[in-house]
Enzyme design. Structure first.
Site, PDB file in Angstrom:
ATOM      1  N   CYS A  65     -16.363   1.771   0.289  1.00  0.00           N
ATOM      2  CA  CYS A  65     -15.185   0.936   0.576  1.00  0.00           C
ATOM      3  C   CYS A  65     -14.740   1.043   2.023  1.00  0.00           C
ATOM      4  CB  CYS A  65     -14.050   1.301  -0.378  1.00  0.00           C
ATOM      5  SG  CYS A  65     -13.632   3.054  -0.330  1.00  0.00           S
TER       6      CYS A  65
ATOM      7  N   HIS B  53      -7.021   1.000  -6.656  1.00  0.00           N
ATOM      8  CA  HIS B  53      -7.262   0.146  -5.487  1.00  0.00           C
ATOM      9  C   HIS B  53      -7.945  -1.143  -5.983  1.00  0.00           C
ATOM     10  CE1 HIS B  53      -7.684  -1.141  -1.508  1.00  0.00           C
ATOM     11  NE2 HIS B  53      -8.566  -0.278  -1.019  1.00  0.00           N
TER      12      HIS B  53
ATOM     13  N   ARG C 227       0.882  -1.181   0.000  1.00  0.00           N
ATOM     14  CA  ARG C 227       0.000   0.000   0.000  1.00  0.00           C
ATOM     15  C   ARG C 227       0.910   1.218   0.000  1.00  0.00           C
ATOM     16  NH1 ARG C 227      -5.302   1.431   3.436  1.00  0.00           N
ATOM     17  NH2 ARG C 227      -6.063   0.134   1.726  1.00  0.00           N
TER      18      ARG C 227
ATOM     19  N   ASP D  40     -17.134   7.058  -1.598  1.00  0.00           N
ATOM     20  CA  ASP D  40     -15.831   6.940  -0.929  1.00  0.00           C
ATOM     21  C   ASP D  40     -15.568   8.303  -0.285  1.00  0.00           C
ATOM     22  OD1 ASP D  40     -13.251   6.254  -0.128  1.00  0.00           O
ATOM     23  OD2 ASP D  40     -12.363   6.382  -2.136  1.00  0.00           O
TER      24      ASP D  40
ATOM     25  N   ARG E 141     -13.601  -8.446   1.243  1.00  0.00           N
ATOM     26  CA  ARG E 141     -12.180  -8.170   1.003  1.00  0.00           C
ATOM     27  C   ARG E 141     -11.362  -9.427   1.293  1.00  0.00           C
ATOM     28  NH1 ARG E 141      -9.980  -3.078   1.139  1.00  0.00           N
ATOM     29  NH2 ARG E 141      -8.099  -4.200   0.495  1.00  0.00           N
TER      30      ARG E 141
ATOM     31  N   GLN F  70      -9.865  -3.769  -3.703  1.00  0.00           N
ATOM     32  CA  GLN F  70     -11.177  -3.304  -3.255  1.00  0.00           C
ATOM     33  C   GLN F  70     -12.246  -3.685  -4.277  1.00  0.00           C
ATOM     34  OE1 GLN F  70     -12.096  -1.533  -0.320  1.00  0.00           O
ATOM     35  NE2 GLN F  70     -14.069  -2.170  -1.124  1.00  0.00           N
TER      36      GLN F  70
HETATM   37  N1   CP Z   1     -11.180  -0.097   2.098  1.00  0.00           N
HETATM   38  C1   CP Z   1      -9.915  -0.161   2.552  1.00  0.00           C
HETATM   39  O1   CP Z   1      -8.955  -0.367   1.799  1.00  0.00           O
HETATM   40  O2   CP Z   1      -9.817  -0.038   3.901  1.00  0.00           O
HETATM   41  P1   CP Z   1      -8.462   0.184   4.712  1.00  0.00           P
HETATM   42  O3   CP Z   1      -7.914   1.522   4.299  1.00  0.00           O
HETATM   43  O4   CP Z   1      -8.864   0.160   6.163  1.00  0.00           O
HETATM   44  O5   CP Z   1      -7.512  -0.912   4.373  1.00  0.00           O
HETATM   45  N1  NVA Z   2      -9.784   6.762  -1.683  1.00  0.00           N
HETATM   46  C1  NVA Z   2      -9.478   6.305  -0.343  1.00  0.00           C
HETATM   47  C2  NVA Z   2      -9.731   4.846  -0.215  1.00  0.00           C
HETATM   48  C3  NVA Z   2      -9.531   4.297   1.166  1.00  0.00           C
HETATM   49  C4  NVA Z   2      -9.721   2.818   1.232  1.00  0.00           C
HETATM   50  C5  NVA Z   2      -8.041   6.643  -0.003  1.00  0.00           C
HETATM   51  O1  NVA Z   2      -7.166   6.489  -0.866  1.00  0.00           O
HETATM   52  O2  NVA Z   2      -7.789   7.081   1.116  1.00  0.00           O
END
Ligand code: CP
Ligand code: NVA
Length: 309
Positions: A268, A134, A107, A228, A296, A137
């Site tokens: 999400c 992502h 990430r 989101d 997930r 997701q």
């Molecule tokens: N939706 C998602 O990716 O959640 P987190 O940021 O908690 O991993």
């Molecule tokens: N768009 C959001 C998604 C979180 C799961 C972010 O990048 O923070």
């Protein structure tokens, strides 16, 4: 050592064909039905390295738990543990981790970082969220839509809010699977032009229709409504300004009044209740946000099995 050209990665939703996505979703359904323990754990003895430059609840816990359930082990590498790109290069990290582990999940901020990991790793690399995409997701989202609507093809879905990483992967995934996707954003916050162009190119072969608009009324009649956060991780300094700009781009009782009566609500998570979605709407029977969070784990178990099983 395996031939690098044979190693599959999941950095972008477009890395997988429609058949592959369908296969992973089929496996995810089967694994969900089997529950938390598997008679012959398919990833016994395998290790997943999880690199995080940003915080996480779902991604970290679902990957780590999923790997345990498949018989393997996961290692959490916090932002300060390896200081990706600062303490040592992404290239060296990819090479060294490949000597120890069987899958790398990352990430990151810049999408180029996860691409760089994939370039240099000799094991599969999974994008656990970048500023651009992502994809994990979206596998869970698709599993959830199939559970509620029976299919992806021909479903009318919309995403309302910022044209961000989640919106990008939704557009790519919808285009691949023949699902119609309308992305509704305030002016100036549309998805990246290159994403819209690429999604449309893929969609032209699958019958999917990709639409980008600033019109909040485009939620009318939709089968799926997706929200989101208005400011993603890394955009915290813009959060206050965005609250004003985005105030109409939300899911609430009014939005639901215009949607199909059986419309599915997706988010999400994490959610900022009162901003992009209100709490009451998120708790109605139309909402699948916690199935989506659960999925997930099932979808990623299937993904890891697909890549390293
Ligand atoms: N939706 C998602 O990716 O959640 P987190 O940021 O908690 O991993
Ligand atoms: N768009 C959001 C998604 C979180 C799961 C972010 O990048 O923070």
């Amino acid at each position: 050592m395996p031939d690098k050209s044979e190693i599959r990665h999941f950095v972008s939703m477009l890395d997988f064909s429609a058949d592959e996505i369908a296969d992973v979703l089929k496996t995810a359904k089967k694994l969900k039905e089997e529950g938390r323990t598997h008679a012959d754990p398919p990833l016994a003895g395998k290790t997943l390295a999880m690199i995080f430059q940003k915080p996480s609840l779902r991604t970290r816990v679902s990957f780590e738990t999923g790997m345990t359930q498949l018989g393997g082990h996961a290692i959490y590498l916090a932002p300060t543990d390896i200081s990706l790109g600062k303490r040592e290069t992404t290239e060296d990290i990819a090479i060294v981790l490949s000597r120890y582990v069987d899958i790398i999940m990352a990430r990151v901020f810049g999408h180029d970082i996860v691409e760089d990991l994939a370039t240099h790793a000799t094991v599969p690399v999974i994008n656990g969220l970048s500023d651009y995409e992502h994809p994990c997701q979206i596998l869970a989202d698709f599993q959830t839509i199939i559970e509620r609507k029976g299919a992806l093809e021909g479903v009318n879905a919309c995403y309302i809010g910022d044209g961000n990483n989640v919106a990008h992967s939704l557009m790519f995934g919808a285009a691949r699977m023949g699902m119609h996707m309308t992305v509704i954003t305030p002016p100036g916050y549309e998805p990246e032009g290159e994403v819209t162009r690429e999604a449309n190119e893929v969609a032209s072969n699958t019958g999917s229709k990709i639409t980008v608009t600033n019109d909040v009324n485009a939620t009318a009649g939709m089968d799926v409504l997706y929200a989101d956060v208005w400011a993603s991780m890394g955009q915290e300094s813009e959060a206050e300004d965005r609250k004003k700009l985005f105030s109409d781009y939300r899911i609430d009782a009014d939005t639901m009044g215009r949607a199909d009566k059986d419309a599915v609500i997706l988010h999400c998570l994490p959610a900022h209740y009162g901003d992009e979605i209100d709490y009451e709407t998120s708790r109605t029977p139309n909402s699948a946000i916690f199935d989506q969070a659960e999925n997930r784990m099932h979808a990623q178990k299937a993904l890891m099995f697909h890549l390293a099983g």
